[in-house]
Enzyme design. Sequence first.
Site, PDB file in Angstrom:
ATOM      1  N   TYR A  27      12.089   4.344   1.355  1.00  0.00           N
ATOM      2  CA  TYR A  27      10.758   3.333   1.402  1.00  0.00           C
ATOM      3  C   TYR A  27      11.432   1.835   1.246  1.00  0.00           C
ATOM      4  O   TYR A  27      10.506   1.188   1.814  1.00  0.00           O
ATOM      5  CB  TYR A  27       9.740   3.822   0.244  1.00  0.00           C
ATOM      6  CG  TYR A  27       8.355   3.102   0.561  1.00  0.00           C
ATOM      7  CD1 TYR A  27       7.634   3.738   1.678  1.00  0.00           C
ATOM      8  CD2 TYR A  27       7.826   2.363  -0.147  1.00  0.00           C
ATOM      9  CE1 TYR A  27       6.349   3.125   1.788  1.00  0.00           C
ATOM     10  CE2 TYR A  27       6.532   1.831  -0.059  1.00  0.00           C
ATOM     11  CZ  TYR A  27       5.911   2.422   1.042  1.00  0.00           C
ATOM     12  OH  TYR A  27       4.503   1.979   1.182  1.00  0.00           O
TER      13      TYR A  27
ATOM     14  N   LYS B 219       4.548  -3.828  -0.674  1.00  0.00           N
ATOM     15  CA  LYS B 219       3.468  -3.284  -1.134  1.00  0.00           C
ATOM     16  C   LYS B 219       2.877  -3.875  -2.752  1.00  0.00           C
ATOM     17  O   LYS B 219       1.988  -3.976  -2.809  1.00  0.00           O
ATOM     18  CB  LYS B 219       3.330  -1.610  -1.321  1.00  0.00           C
ATOM     19  CG  LYS B 219       3.418  -1.028  -0.010  1.00  0.00           C
ATOM     20  CD  LYS B 219       2.179  -1.128   0.938  1.00  0.00           C
ATOM     21  CE  LYS B 219       2.081  -0.248   1.878  1.00  0.00           C
ATOM     22  NZ  LYS B 219       1.020  -0.658   2.904  1.00  0.00           N
TER      23      LYS B 219
HETATM   24  P1  NAP Z   1      -0.603   4.225  11.350  1.00  0.00           P
HETATM   25  O1  NAP Z   1      -1.400   5.239  12.045  1.00  0.00           O
HETATM   26  O2  NAP Z   1       0.708   4.352  12.099  1.00  0.00           O
HETATM   27  O3  NAP Z   1      -1.261   2.977  11.226  1.00  0.00           O
HETATM   28  C1  NAP Z   1      -0.523   1.503  10.916  1.00  0.00           C
HETATM   29  C2  NAP Z   1      -1.080   0.518  11.903  1.00  0.00           C
HETATM   30  O4  NAP Z   1      -0.491  -0.835  11.661  1.00  0.00           O
HETATM   31  C3  NAP Z   1      -1.013   0.806  13.284  1.00  0.00           C
HETATM   32  O5  NAP Z   1      -2.357   0.821  13.795  1.00  0.00           O
HETATM   33  C4  NAP Z   1      -0.028  -0.222  13.847  1.00  0.00           C
HETATM   34  O6  NAP Z   1      -0.398  -0.670  15.224  1.00  0.00           O
HETATM   35  C5  NAP Z   1      -0.645  -1.447  12.837  1.00  0.00           C
HETATM   36  N1  NAP Z   1       0.323  -2.582  12.797  1.00  0.00           N
HETATM   37  C6  NAP Z   1       1.622  -2.745  12.469  1.00  0.00           C
HETATM   38  N2  NAP Z   1       1.947  -3.860  13.026  1.00  0.00           N
HETATM   39  C7  NAP Z   1       0.843  -4.617  13.288  1.00  0.00           C
HETATM   40  C8  NAP Z   1       0.727  -6.025  13.816  1.00  0.00           C
HETATM   41  N3  NAP Z   1       1.645  -6.940  13.708  1.00  0.00           N
HETATM   42  N4  NAP Z   1      -0.599  -6.244  14.103  1.00  0.00           N
HETATM   43  C9  NAP Z   1      -1.801  -5.616  13.958  1.00  0.00           C
HETATM   44  N5  NAP Z   1      -1.625  -3.894  13.622  1.00  0.00           N
HETATM   45  C10 NAP Z   1      -0.289  -3.964  13.381  1.00  0.00           C
HETATM   46  O7  NAP Z   1      -0.083   4.595   9.859  1.00  0.00           O
HETATM   47  P2  NAP Z   1      -1.061   4.999   8.465  1.00  0.00           P
HETATM   48  O8  NAP Z   1      -0.184   5.788   7.668  1.00  0.00           O
HETATM   49  O9  NAP Z   1      -2.278   5.306   8.674  1.00  0.00           O
HETATM   50  O10 NAP Z   1      -0.926   3.344   7.836  1.00  0.00           O
HETATM   51  C11 NAP Z   1      -1.803   2.644   7.495  1.00  0.00           C
HETATM   52  C12 NAP Z   1      -2.132   1.871   6.186  1.00  0.00           C
HETATM   53  O11 NAP Z   1      -1.941   3.090   5.152  1.00  0.00           O
HETATM   54  C13 NAP Z   1      -0.551   1.156   5.930  1.00  0.00           C
HETATM   55  O12 NAP Z   1      -0.894  -0.080   5.278  1.00  0.00           O
HETATM   56  C14 NAP Z   1       0.264   2.303   5.172  1.00  0.00           C
HETATM   57  O13 NAP Z   1       1.108   1.358   4.518  1.00  0.00           O
HETATM   58  C15 NAP Z   1      -0.773   2.819   4.171  1.00  0.00           C
HETATM   59  N6  NAP Z   1      -0.133   3.991   3.549  1.00  0.00           N
HETATM   60  C16 NAP Z   1       0.078   5.130   4.213  1.00  0.00           C
HETATM   61  C17 NAP Z   1       0.805   6.259   3.701  1.00  0.00           C
HETATM   62  C18 NAP Z   1       1.147   7.311   4.501  1.00  0.00           C
HETATM   63  O14 NAP Z   1       1.843   8.279   3.737  1.00  0.00           O
HETATM   64  N7  NAP Z   1       0.808   7.626   5.809  1.00  0.00           N
HETATM   65  C19 NAP Z   1       0.389   6.321   2.249  1.00  0.00           C
HETATM   66  C20 NAP Z   1      -0.003   5.252   1.670  1.00  0.00           C
HETATM   67  C21 NAP Z   1      -0.395   4.152   2.177  1.00  0.00           C
HETATM   68  P3  NAP Z   1       0.801  -0.219  16.246  1.00  0.00           P
HETATM   69  O15 NAP Z   1       0.870   1.280  16.175  1.00  0.00           O
HETATM   70  O16 NAP Z   1       0.145  -0.754  17.323  1.00  0.00           O
HETATM   71  O17 NAP Z   1       2.125  -0.807  15.696  1.00  0.00           O
END
Ligand code: NAP
Length: 260
Positions: A157, A164
Amino acid sequence: MGLLTGKRILVTGVASNRSIAWGVARAMHREGAELAFTFQNERLGERVRKLAAEVGSTLTIGCDVSADGDIDGLFHRLGNTWPALDGLVHAIAFAPREALDGDFLSGLDREAFRVAHDVSAYSFAALAAGGRGLMRENGGAMLTLTYLGSQRVFPNYNVMGPAKASLEATVRYLAEDLGPEGIRVNAISAGPIRTLAASGISGFRKLLDHAQAVAPLRRNVSIDDVGNAAAFLCSDLASGITGEITRVDAGYHVIGTPRL
Ligand code: NAP
């Protein structure tokens, strides 16, 4: 009547139907919210437009959060379309892939550290600054997504941990700053969920298996678990909650040593 009937909410971070932001959007739509979406670039624009249509939204706006001009343009466009904004969901994170594999120091350099903090933490403050004007009249709710890697060490991570931690501190400072305007600011710390962003973290499968085996609920959480909590936190039922990091992780965070 739903929890969010009459509320207008901006949802960022929908990349696919596995995105946490998509679970949030579905729950908020079910609870009666009117939604707008952002997408990072045209590559994803069509996909986001199709998903938005499934929840009755035609308002999709391009915004790369690492570009100030895009953030200005987003709120300009939103302000021209909606008289006010009631909620803002920040579900965006990014770090270069090399930084998410191996030892903390091995893939880390100044640029990886900068990009991870810029896109994953600063962007929440930047969106809050852009959105507060549209919330000034009636107040509102801002929400971001974080992970326990801010406080504890998880393999691979790496730089996302400090990013974070910065995001969570940003939640507390924003809560204090915007509270007098009736704007609440919170985060959900979600357990691991298989999404596009998660697939960039080496060994993510093992993390999921471990969480499922030791979490008190003996399962992983879904995007719907997170979406339901997000709908609550952005609703008037959460009117006294701000500056809070709410865990939606099947209880994983309470475990010290798992049963041996
Ligand atoms: P995800 O579906 O891949 O979503 C991440 C999003 O961030 C994508 O839409 C991506 O767009 C966008 N992004 C990245 N760089 C960007 C930029 N410069 N401008 C605008 N958008 C941008 O993954 P997710 O897991 O749902 O993530 C959403 C949030 O939840 C994140 O903050 C992540 O850290 C958090 N989270 C995730 C988990 C997990 O296990 N999945 C657990 C806890 C917290 P593109 O695809 O176009 O790059």
